[in-house]
Design a protein around this motif. Structure first.
Motif, PDB file in Angstrom:
ATOM      1  N   ASN A  55       0.830  -1.196   0.000  1.00 49.41           N
ATOM      2  CA  ASN A  55       0.000   0.000   0.000  1.00 49.41           C
ATOM      3  C   ASN A  55       0.861   1.241   0.000  1.00 49.41           C
ATOM      4  O   ASN A  55       1.359   1.663   1.021  1.00 49.41           O
ATOM      5  CB  ASN A  55      -0.914  -0.020   1.214  1.00 49.41           C
ATOM      6  N   ARG A 130       8.037  -3.383   4.955  1.00 46.47           N
ATOM      7  CA  ARG A 130       6.754  -4.065   4.897  1.00 46.47           C
ATOM      8  C   ARG A 130       5.682  -3.241   5.598  1.00 46.47           C
ATOM      9  O   ARG A 130       5.985  -2.444   6.479  1.00 46.47           O
ATOM     10  CB  ARG A 130       6.842  -5.436   5.572  1.00 46.47           C
ATOM     11  N   PRO A 132       3.213  -0.968   7.292  1.00 48.94           N
ATOM     12  CA  PRO A 132       3.141   0.475   7.525  1.00 48.94           C
ATOM     13  C   PRO A 132       4.437   1.179   7.154  1.00 48.94           C
ATOM     14  O   PRO A 132       4.412   2.329   6.744  1.00 48.94           O
ATOM     15  CB  PRO A 132       2.883   0.576   9.020  1.00 48.94           C
ATOM     16  N   TYR A 133       5.568   0.490   7.293  1.00 50.08           N
ATOM     17  CA  TYR A 133       6.825   1.140   6.963  1.00 50.08           C
ATOM     18  C   TYR A 133       6.897   1.476   5.482  1.00 50.08           C
ATOM     19  O   TYR A 133       7.436   2.496   5.091  1.00 50.08           O
ATOM     20  CB  TYR A 133       8.013   0.260   7.361  1.00 50.08           C
ATOM     21  N   ALA A 135       4.265   2.089   3.541  1.00 48.24           N
ATOM     22  CA  ALA A 135       3.340   3.198   3.303  1.00 48.24           C
ATOM     23  C   ALA A 135       3.969   4.516   3.730  1.00 48.24           C
ATOM     24  O   ALA A 135       3.956   5.501   2.978  1.00 48.24           O
ATOM     25  CB  ALA A 135       2.029   2.957   4.060  1.00 48.24           C
ATOM     26  N   ILE A 136       4.544   4.532   4.925  1.00 47.28           N
ATOM     27  CA  ILE A 136       5.141   5.772   5.424  1.00 47.28           C
ATOM     28  C   ILE A 136       6.377   6.138   4.614  1.00 47.28           C
ATOM     29  O   ILE A 136       6.619   7.305   4.309  1.00 47.28           O
ATOM     30  CB  ILE A 136       5.533   5.599   6.901  1.00 47.28           C
TER      31      ILE A 136
ATOM     32  N   LYS C  46      -1.188   2.659  14.043  1.00 47.97           N
ATOM     33  CA  LYS C  46      -0.238   3.717  13.699  1.00 47.97           C
ATOM     34  C   LYS C  46      -1.025   4.994  13.474  1.00 47.97           C
ATOM     35  O   LYS C  46      -1.708   5.125  12.472  1.00 47.97           O
ATOM     36  CB  LYS C  46       0.534   3.368  12.428  1.00 47.97           C
ATOM     37  N   LEU C 102      -2.579  -3.509   8.901  1.00 50.37           N
ATOM     38  CA  LEU C 102      -1.883  -2.307   9.314  1.00 50.37           C
ATOM     39  C   LEU C 102      -2.271  -1.088   8.488  1.00 50.37           C
ATOM     40  O   LEU C 102      -2.319   0.030   8.986  1.00 50.37           O
ATOM     41  CB  LEU C 102      -0.381  -2.556   9.178  1.00 50.37           C
ATOM     42  N   PHE C 103      -2.559  -1.335   7.228  1.00 48.54           N
ATOM     43  CA  PHE C 103      -2.858  -0.203   6.361  1.00 48.54           C
ATOM     44  C   PHE C 103      -4.175   0.445   6.749  1.00 48.54           C
ATOM     45  O   PHE C 103      -4.353   1.646   6.584  1.00 48.54           O
ATOM     46  CB  PHE C 103      -2.912  -0.693   4.914  1.00 48.54           C
ATOM     47  N   LEU C 106      -3.585   3.011   9.352  1.00 43.19           N
ATOM     48  CA  LEU C 106      -2.848   4.128   8.777  1.00 43.19           C
ATOM     49  C   LEU C 106      -3.781   5.040   7.984  1.00 43.19           C
ATOM     50  O   LEU C 106      -3.775   6.261   8.125  1.00 43.19           O
ATOM     51  CB  LEU C 106      -1.769   3.556   7.845  1.00 43.19           C
ATOM     52  N   LEU C 281      13.610  10.417   7.632  1.00 46.37           N
ATOM     53  CA  LEU C 281      12.724   9.249   7.654  1.00 46.37           C
ATOM     54  C   LEU C 281      13.160   8.228   6.612  1.00 46.37           C
ATOM     55  O   LEU C 281      13.329   7.044   6.902  1.00 46.37           O
ATOM     56  CB  LEU C 281      11.281   9.693   7.378  1.00 46.37           C
ATOM     57  N   LEU C 285      14.811   4.526   7.367  1.00 46.08           N
ATOM     58  CA  LEU C 285      14.177   3.298   6.877  1.00 46.08           C
ATOM     59  C   LEU C 285      15.153   2.492   6.038  1.00 46.08           C
ATOM     60  O   LEU C 285      15.230   1.264   6.166  1.00 46.08           O
ATOM     61  CB  LEU C 285      12.930   3.640   6.067  1.00 46.08           C
ATOM     62  N   VAL C 299      12.264  -5.235   7.242  1.00 47.71           N
ATOM     63  CA  VAL C 299      11.715  -4.337   8.262  1.00 47.71           C
ATOM     64  C   VAL C 299      10.208  -4.511   8.311  1.00 47.71           C
ATOM     65  O   VAL C 299       9.505  -4.139   7.393  1.00 47.71           O
ATOM     66  CB  VAL C 299      12.064  -2.866   7.936  1.00 47.71           C
ATOM     67  N   GLU C 300       9.719  -5.127   9.374  1.00 47.19           N
ATOM     68  CA  GLU C 300       8.270  -5.358   9.477  1.00 47.19           C
ATOM     69  C   GLU C 300       7.663  -4.573  10.612  1.00 47.19           C
ATOM     70  O   GLU C 300       8.298  -4.375  11.620  1.00 47.19           O
ATOM     71  CB  GLU C 300       7.975  -6.840   9.665  1.00 47.19           C
TER      72      GLU C 300
END
Lengths: 355, 248, 300
Positions: A55, A130, A132-133, A135-136, C46, C102-103, C106, C281, C285, C299-300
């Motif tokens: 997403n 993956r 939320p990471y 998406a952000i 989130k 999770l989405f 968000l 950011l 990441l 990264v989950e």
């Protein structure tokens, strides 16, 4: 999803409507052109977000990147970009028909190619993230690009670039750009429809459902993800280039990287119609655009609040969208049935542990 | 046929201060069914995860067909022909069974542009016959997430077979399956081994199953290799009995 | 850009100014980030509306100050109001989001953010505001470094607020219930904790913390209906860098981000100050991915 069973008349009706609409409602040519843009947005978002489960909140990056690439190419073909932009739109390129369309074609093409290159690079960077990471992170990329474009003086910084002036009359320009947007949407749809008929579709659906499993089965996950995002970027880049030319003025905040408008519309439209389906994004985009165009001016400033509420209601209470709802309502229409025969040879052999 | 397909040598793995595997060595002979048992928390699944590449090992070497794989990623290892099923069954839950099967074709030799082709009819035939093999043919057009847990487990097994692996690592294949169906599953595992020539390496808690299935058995306890032998040896090994009784 | 770097080495005392200012705003970032980590850790939501709650608190303080109430005195009122608002948002929206993918959380909170910023825009207009606190500005080192008293006071208030929250989490029944739920919601439910209430309380507490942080922002900085997004991004940067449940890490990351923004604003130009958080950011990441890939993980 892999076999499109849509009856032919649906395609005929849509194609006819697409051709006739600007002739029937000449006053709304631009609005209908934007409808096709919205369809393209939703389809390209859904390819990565709905079908592959990644997403993205930052797909708008390719839209803006394509726009800027085409702007630089089109202006750069005739004059020095740095001096042109430092004039702060004081002068605009006036071109003849041939030069205009020739440079427009080059700009759109290079925008598409450039965006694919961006997508390949960004895939390496972002696809280790993956949920939320991701998406952000993608949102971060779009916002960073927006800030960067706003401070980069060579491409006009915050005050933007004026695009070449269309050589003909405004009405003619509207029609021409309508045609381009319509074609872009159709090509996008055909391409995506073809993609969903290949094994590519199953692979990205597998990634959506359980990526760790897909990896454990040996699927080339990064390869598929890169291709999916590149296809998305290809069409978004082209649409951005065309949009910049239609607007006539490219600027980072409102036109090129409208993260909270177009960037979010893409997501909402796909969700509204039903993500992960072929027709969902098209239905969602049409519904959303029509409702928005009709109600927007009556909401007297509250339209954005209404949009926020729509997002919340859509995401929280109606996440499967129209197509998803139809699929759970009438599963047999979508081929989800129990086969009475016990084996591929049609015999009535007892199927062991199947019960 | 008796060459070792997987050779694990002196593998150690610790999470923080907890030693999950210490100095484990074992080998899985080609074409056979090898078992791995041990009380809860003895490090069986950790060893599986190390072999298939879910996390790096602290020391030691893991070879597959003579090739060092302890530094490779999951996908690379899977494409070499080593596949695993999960303790918590994992399938593509929003796709129907046939699609689950189709996408499980081996990805060893796929070239870049193969992703834009359709599956040939033989693949579909194979998928359907394997679904029939595990008894899911009737339900092949149902969304796999709607199947019962046992059926999902069978589907996962069929997907693994679809991949034509050289070796299949099964993490508790009978856990959560209705006892009346277990015999059918054992039979299918044996047939996969004998008919399709797939080497099996099986973690199992159910002693009756593993004694029935495996030709040789390794036993882990507290992260260390405790015993190795035929089912009869293991059943009569005092250390194994102590390990199990001590753990309960 | 190089000129500015030169200036820093010629007049090292300017570094003190940047460090101090960075710490003062960083302390506020820590509050919002702590709230985000709290909600994230306890209910796996989130909250993208984090920055909007901050700005909302700021506007309420500004609004009350126009009636003559000093912003510092309004902190308890605003915390209470925001607490109530957080509870209502929980009951109407967040409640349905918990446990979903999770989405969903968000995007749903993004929707909340959109509603809040647009409502603020309708109510207060798009002008940039500051709540007047009426304190003096002192000069140090012969005028090279200036420190507004209000910034010192705000820093002190930040510490006080953080201490209250930490103490609350450690000592009170509700705090313990929240921590238990964060560790294992199902076990907490079995032990008789009303997790539904815990979730509501956590979300409301987060809104209250953000609101209080917003009051401080409105006094030492500026507020504007659309300035919430950078605050949200900052909170995410800090939490992503520090990890969940790592209070010292959050504090360090918060100060670090505050200082980094001041430096980039000074060296690269004010227009880059906004981009710093976003750039960081992306960098963090990417860095975390490289770190994880060493463990054959993502990264989950």
């Amino acid at each position: 999803m892999q076999n499109d069973t849509t009856p032919a008349w649906v395609y005929i009706v849509i194609a006819t409507a697409g051709v006739v609409a600007p002739l029937l409602f000449p006053a709304y040519t631009n609005q209908i052109a934007f409808l096709w843009l919205m369809v393209l947005f939703a389809l390209t978002w859904d390819l990565v977000g709905g079908q592959m489960g990644y997403n993205s909140l930052g797909n708008i990056f390719y839209f803006g990147a394509g726009m800027y690439i085409s702007a630089v190419v089109q202006v750069g073909m005739f004059t020095d970009v740095g001096t042109y932009t430092s004039a702060r739109g004081g002068e605009q390129l006036v071109l003849g028909y041939f030069d205009y369309f020739y440079s427009l074609g080059a700009g759109v093409l290079l925008a598409a190619v450039g965006c694919v290159i961006f997508a390949v690079i960004l895939s390496r960077i972002m696809f280790g993230l993956r949920g939320p990471y991701f998406a952000i992170g993608t949102l971060g990329v779009a916002l960073a690009a927006r800030e960067l474009a706003g401070t980069w003086e060579w491409i006009g910084g915050g005050s933007g670039i004026a695009m070449p002036v269309y050589p003909g009359l405004p009405d003619e320009k509207s029609l021409v750009f309508y045609g381009i947007f319509f074609m872009l949407a159709v090509v996008t749809f055909v391409c995506v429809r073809w993609l969903y008929s290949t094994r590519f579709a199953q692979a990205i659906n597998a990634i959506r459902d359980d990526e760790a499993k897909a990896e454990a089965m040996g699927i080339h996950t990064l390869r598929h993800k890169t291709v999916a995002w590149s296809v998305s970027a290809f069409f978004l880049g082209m649409s951005g280039a065309v949009f910049g030319n239609l607007t006539g003025f490219v600027e980072p905040l409102e036109v090129a990287f409208p993260t909270v408008t177009f960037g979010i519309f893409m997501v909402v439209m796909s969700l509204l119609g039903g993500k992960g389906t072929l027709w969902g994004p098209v239905i969602g985009a049409t519904l959303f655009h029509v409702i928005k165009e009709v109600t927007w001016t009556y909401l007297l400033g509250w339209q954005w609040v209404a949009l926020g509420v729509l997002i919340i209601v859509n995401v929280v209470f109606f996440q499967d969208g129209i197509m998803g709802w139809m699929q759970s309502r009438w599963p047999e229409r979508f081929g989800i049935t129990v086969d009475a025969s016990m084996s591929s040879r049609g015999g009535k052999r007892k199927g062991g542990a199947g019960a | 046929m008796n060459e070792s397909l997987i050779v694990v040598e002196n593998v150690s793995k610790a999470f923080g201060g907890v030693v999950a595997n210490s100095n484990i060595s074992l080998s899985v002979p080609e074409g056979r069914i090898t078992g791995l048992i041990g009380p809860n928390g003895s490090g069986k699944t950790t060893l599986f995860n190390s072999i298939v590449g879910y996390h790096p090992v602290d020391s030691g070497s893991i070879r597959f067909q003579g090739r060092e794989i302890s530094k490779l990623r999951v996908q690379r290892i899977a494409r070499l022909g080593m596949l695993r099923t999960f303790q918590q069954t994992r399938i593509y839950s929003k796709m129907d069974c046939v699609q689950n099967m189709l996408i499980s074709v081996p990805h060893r030799n796929t070239r870049f542009f193969d992703m834009f082709t359709r599956f040939p009819p033989q693949t579909l035939e194979k998928a359907e016959s394997l679904l029939e093999f595990v008894g899911l043919y009737q339900k092949r057009h149902l969304i796999s997430g709607d199947l019962s847990f046992g059926q999902q487990k069978l589907l996962e097994f069929a997907m693994a077979l679809m991949n034509d692996p050289k070796v299949l690592l099964l993490d508790e294949p009978t856990a959560g399956i209705n006892p009346t169906l277990i015999n059918g599953l054992i039979d299918r595992l044996k047939r996969a081994n004998s008919e399709f020539g797939i080497t099996l390496f099986v973690i199992e808690h159910n002693m009756r199953v593993i004694m029935n299935l495996a030709e040789s058995i390794y036993c882990l306890a507290h992260g260390e290799m405790l015993a190795y032998g035929t089912p009869d040896d293991i059943q009569n090994d005092q250390r194994v009995i102590d390990a199990y009784l001590g753990a309960h | 850009m190089l000129d500015n770097l030169n200036l820093l080495s010629l007049a090292p005392i300017l570094n003190v100014q940047l460090l101090l200012d960075g710490m003062f705003v960083g302390a506020i970032f820590v509050l919002a980030a702590y709230g985000l980590a709290l909600v994230w850790g306890v209910m796996n939501v989130k909250n993208l509306a984090q920055g909007e709650y901050v700005i909302m608190g700021g506007y309420f303080a500004w609004h009350l100050s126009t009636y003559g109430l000093h912003p510092i005195l309004s902190i308890p009122i605003i915390a209470a109001v925001m607490f109530g608002m957080g509870w209502i948002v929980y009951l109407t929206i967040i409640k349905w989001v918990i446990g979903r993918d999770l989405f969903t959380s968000l995007l749903a909170t993004f929707g909340i953010a959109l509603v809040v910023q647009q409502a603020l825009n309708l109510a207060y207009g798009p002008d940039v505001r500051t709540a007047e606190s009426g304190f003096e500005i002192r000069s140090l080192f012969g005028g090279l470094v200036t420190v507004a008293d209000i910034k010192l006071i705000s820093f002190g208030l930040c510490i006080l607020l953080a201490a209250c929250v930490v103490l609350f989490m450690k000592r009170s029944r509700m705090g313990q219930a929240i921590r238990a739920t964060a560790q294992d919601a199902r076990a907490a439910r079995v032990m008789g904790i009303d997790t539904e209430r815990v979730y509501a309380f956590t979300y409301a507490l987060n809104a209250a913390i953000c609101g209080a942080a917003g009051v401080l922002v409105s006094m030492i900085w500026v507020i504007q209906p659309f300035y919430g997004v950078p605050h949200s991004i900052r909170a995410f940067v800090i939490v992503t860098a520090a990890g969940l449940g790592n209070l010292p890490g959050v504090i360090m990351a918060g100060f670090g981000l505050g200082v980094a923004e001041q430096y980039s604003g000074f060296v690269l130009g004010a227009e880059f100050q906004q981009a710093t958080a976003v750039g960081l950011l992306v960098v963090i990441l990417v860095w975390r991915q490289i770190q994880m890939s060493r463990y054959r993980q993502v990264v989950e």
